[in-house]
Motif scaffolding. Structure first.
Motif, short mmCIF file in Angstrom:
data_model
loop_
_atom_site.label_atom_id
_atom_site.label_comp_id
_atom_site.label_asym_id
_atom_site.label_seq_id
_atom_site.Cartn_x
_atom_site.Cartn_y
_atom_site.Cartn_z
N ASN A 20 0.82 -1.20 0.00
CA ASN A 20 0.00 0.00 0.00
C ASN A 20 0.86 1.26 0.00
O ASN A 20 0.61 2.18 -0.77
N LEU A 21 1.85 1.31 0.87
CA LEU A 21 2.77 2.46 0.96
C LEU A 21 4.19 1.92 1.14
O LEU A 21 4.74 1.95 2.24
N PRO A 22 4.78 1.42 0.07
CA PRO A 22 6.12 0.83 0.19
C PRO A 22 7.15 1.84 0.65
O PRO A 22 7.09 3.01 0.29
N GLY A 23 8.06 1.38 1.49
CA GLY A 23 9.13 2.24 1.98
C GLY A 23 8.81 2.94 3.29
O GLY A 23 9.68 3.57 3.87
N LEU A 24 7.56 2.87 3.75
CA LEU A 24 7.20 3.49 5.02
C LEU A 24 7.09 2.40 6.09
O LEU A 24 6.34 1.44 5.92
N GLY A 25 7.84 2.57 7.15
CA GLY A 25 7.82 1.61 8.24
C GLY A 25 6.68 1.90 9.22
O GLY A 25 5.93 2.88 9.06
N LEU A 26 6.57 1.08 10.23
CA LEU A 26 5.49 1.23 11.21
C LEU A 26 5.53 2.56 11.93
O LEU A 26 4.50 3.18 12.18
N LYS A 27 6.73 3.04 12.28
CA LYS A 27 6.83 4.33 12.98
C LYS A 27 6.33 5.46 12.08
O LYS A 27 5.59 6.34 12.53
N SER A 28 6.72 5.44 10.82
CA SER A 28 6.25 6.46 9.89
C SER A 28 4.74 6.39 9.71
O SER A 28 4.05 7.42 9.70
N LEU A 29 4.22 5.19 9.57
CA LEU A 29 2.77 5.01 9.42
C LEU A 29 2.03 5.49 10.66
O LEU A 29 0.96 6.09 10.56
N ALA A 30 2.61 5.25 11.83
CA ALA A 30 1.99 5.72 13.07
C ALA A 30 1.99 7.24 13.14
O ALA A 30 1.01 7.85 13.59
#
Length: 103
Positions: A20-30
């Motif tokens: 869905n949003l490649p390259g973004l980790g969990l912290k960024s998504l949070a």
């Protein structure tokens, strides 16, 4: 379905998939979720520059690497390529958006 992160932040499952949003980790998504950006559609609608400003307002520790990563996720580029090839354009857009917000 939501995922519970270590800081008790609920992350919509729709944003947690790498496809869905490649390259973004969990912290960024949070950080995106905390700023009210809950889907790829939200990010596409807002754009990486304005999304960065929203995240920065909610999470002062956000760095420009997040901007590069969001742009990369939207354009299918690695964040390092974005940082190298799109830096000037994005920084100019960021400056213009900040200036417009202060008018």
């Amino acid at each position: 379905v939501n995922l519970l992160l270590s800081h008790q932040t609920l992350l919509p499952a729709a944003m947690s998939t790498p496809d869905n949003l490649p390259g973004l980790g969990l912290k960024s998504l949070a950080m995106l979720a905390a700023a009210g950006i809950h889907s790829r559609t939200d990010l596409e609608r807002i754009g990486s520059v304005h999304a960065y400003l929203q995240v920065k307002a909610a999470e002062q520790s956000a760095s420009l690497n997040l901007l590069w990563a969001m742009e990369g996720a939207l354009t299918g580029q690695d964040w390092r390529v974005v940082a190298r090839e799109e830096r000037t354009r994005l920084l100019l857009e960021l400056d213009a958006a900040k200036e417009a917000a202060h008018r």
